[in-house]
Motif scaffolding. Structure first.
Motif, mmCIF file in Angstrom:
data_model
loop_
_atom_site.group_PDB
_atom_site.id
_atom_site.type_symbol
_atom_site.label_atom_id
_atom_site.label_comp_id
_atom_site.label_asym_id
_atom_site.label_seq_id
_atom_site.Cartn_x
_atom_site.Cartn_y
_atom_site.Cartn_z
ATOM 1 N N GLU A 44 0.817 -1.207 0.000
ATOM 2 C CA GLU A 44 0.000 0.000 0.000
ATOM 3 C C GLU A 44 0.858 1.268 0.000
ATOM 4 O O GLU A 44 0.542 2.241 -0.681
ATOM 5 C CB GLU A 44 -0.960 0.018 1.206
ATOM 6 N N VAL A 45 1.953 1.240 0.764
ATOM 7 C CA VAL A 45 2.852 2.394 0.800
ATOM 8 C C VAL A 45 3.479 2.600 -0.575
ATOM 9 O O VAL A 45 3.546 3.728 -1.081
ATOM 10 C CB VAL A 45 3.932 2.226 1.895
ATOM 11 N N MET A 46 3.930 1.507 -1.213
ATOM 12 C CA MET A 46 4.528 1.626 -2.542
ATOM 13 C C MET A 46 3.515 2.159 -3.557
ATOM 14 O O MET A 46 3.846 3.018 -4.382
ATOM 15 C CB MET A 46 5.088 0.280 -3.000
ATOM 16 N N GLU A 47 2.297 1.671 -3.488
ATOM 17 C CA GLU A 47 1.263 2.147 -4.413
ATOM 18 C C GLU A 47 0.966 3.627 -4.172
ATOM 19 O O GLU A 47 0.806 4.396 -5.121
ATOM 20 C CB GLU A 47 -0.020 1.310 -4.256
ATOM 21 N N ALA A 48 0.911 4.022 -2.913
ATOM 22 C CA ALA A 48 0.653 5.425 -2.601
ATOM 23 C C ALA A 48 1.774 6.320 -3.134
ATOM 24 O O ALA A 48 1.509 7.379 -3.713
ATOM 25 C CB ALA A 48 0.501 5.609 -1.095
ATOM 26 N N LEU A 49 3.013 5.907 -2.974
ATOM 27 C CA LEU A 49 4.138 6.696 -3.471
ATOM 28 C C LEU A 49 4.196 6.692 -5.002
ATOM 29 O O LEU A 49 4.542 7.702 -5.617
ATOM 30 C CB LEU A 49 5.460 6.167 -2.901
ATOM 31 N N ARG A 50 3.869 5.567 -5.598
ATOM 32 C CA ARG A 50 3.936 5.427 -7.051
ATOM 33 C C ARG A 50 3.087 6.469 -7.763
ATOM 34 O O ARG A 50 3.478 7.024 -8.788
ATOM 35 C CB ARG A 50 3.492 4.010 -7.431
ATOM 36 N N LYS A 51 1.927 6.778 -7.215
ATOM 37 C CA LYS A 51 1.017 7.696 -7.900
ATOM 38 C C LYS A 51 1.563 9.122 -7.972
ATOM 39 O O LYS A 51 1.119 9.911 -8.785
ATOM 40 C CB LYS A 51 -0.367 7.672 -7.248
ATOM 41 N N PHE A 52 2.557 9.442 -7.138
ATOM 42 C CA PHE A 52 3.129 10.783 -7.166
ATOM 43 C C PHE A 52 4.248 10.923 -8.194
ATOM 44 O O PHE A 52 4.678 12.031 -8.489
ATOM 45 C CB PHE A 52 3.651 11.179 -5.775
ATOM 46 N N GLY A 53 4.746 9.814 -8.721
ATOM 47 C CA GLY A 53 5.802 9.870 -9.722
ATOM 48 C C GLY A 53 7.044 10.597 -9.232
ATOM 49 O O GLY A 53 7.636 11.399 -9.956
ATOM 50 N N ILE A 54 7.468 10.318 -8.016
ATOM 51 C CA ILE A 54 8.632 11.001 -7.431
ATOM 52 C C ILE A 54 9.876 10.602 -8.218
ATOM 53 O O ILE A 54 10.187 9.428 -8.339
ATOM 54 C CB ILE A 54 8.798 10.627 -5.948
ATOM 55 N N PRO A 55 10.583 11.583 -8.791
ATOM 56 C CA PRO A 55 11.790 11.237 -9.555
ATOM 57 C C PRO A 55 12.899 10.727 -8.645
ATOM 58 O O PRO A 55 12.933 11.052 -7.454
ATOM 59 C CB PRO A 55 12.186 12.551 -10.226
ATOM 60 N N PRO A 56 13.821 9.929 -9.190
ATOM 61 C CA PRO A 56 14.942 9.450 -8.374
ATOM 62 C C PRO A 56 15.685 10.620 -7.735
ATOM 63 O O PRO A 56 15.873 11.671 -8.347
ATOM 64 C CB PRO A 56 15.836 8.728 -9.392
#
Length: 186
Positions: A44-56
């Motif tokens: 769930e944490v990974m999915e939540a972060l994924r939606k923001f498209g945080i660049p490396p």
């Protein structure tokens, strides 16, 4: 004084030995397995972060744009509420171990070059093994270990992880020192 160009054999040979030792430490021994904990509700944490498209890159939450903002009530409220996060985001699609291993080997060579440089400028040919060992080991230890401690001081990395990595660095420094002592110009 010993020219750095005459120390290429101990530099490269110690790099190979340290590289193999680091493989054994991280792939065979198990004491580094506790360095990173699993985040609760990882998917769930990974999915939540994924939606923001945080660049490396490296991030700190909450972020401020300077000391004035850090004193603001809004920022202080974020800090009090938490969580405080220091985070490195890597690109998706794999860990690119070949690139990382090449960079690690290059780093080991650079530590050997610095250790060889200091030893070569302060020691003569025919210097006894233990004297070479002491000088090279001290320089190699500083290269492998001391910068790690800042991560626990400033970024709250677990001290147990830092001490385990410091132990690794001590092993690497001893191997580097032993190789230089053995191959020192006679």
């Amino acid at each position: 004084m010993v020219p750095l160009t005459t120390l290429w054999l101990p530099i490269l040979f110690s790099a190979v030995i340290v590289f193999l030792a680091s493989f054994a430490i991280h792939m065979v021994l198990t004491y580094h397995r506790g360095d990173y904990a699993k985040v609760p509700s990882e998917d769930e944490v990974m999915e939540a972060l994924r939606k923001f498209g945080i660049p490396p890159g490296d991030y700190f939450l909450p972020h401020s744009n300077g000391s004035a903002e850090m004193k603001s009530p809004e920022y202080m409220k974020k800090v009090e509420r938490g969580p405080l996060v220091v985070m490195t985001v890597m690109p998706p699609g794999g860990l690119a171990m070949g690139k990382r291993l090449a960079q690690w080997f290059l780093f080991i060579v650079v530590v050997g070059v610095f250790a060889g440089y200091v030893a070569g400028r302060t020691l003569a040919p025919q210097t006894p093994y233990l004297t070479v060992f002491r000088v090279v080991g001290t320089v190699a230890f500083t290269g492998y270990v001391l910068a790690l401690w800042q991560n626990s001081i400033w970024y709250a990395r677990k001290w147990s992880t830092t001490w385990r990595s410091s132990f690794d660095g001590l092993v690497y420094a001893l191997l580097t020192a032993g190789t230089f002592g053995w191959l020192w110009p006679r």
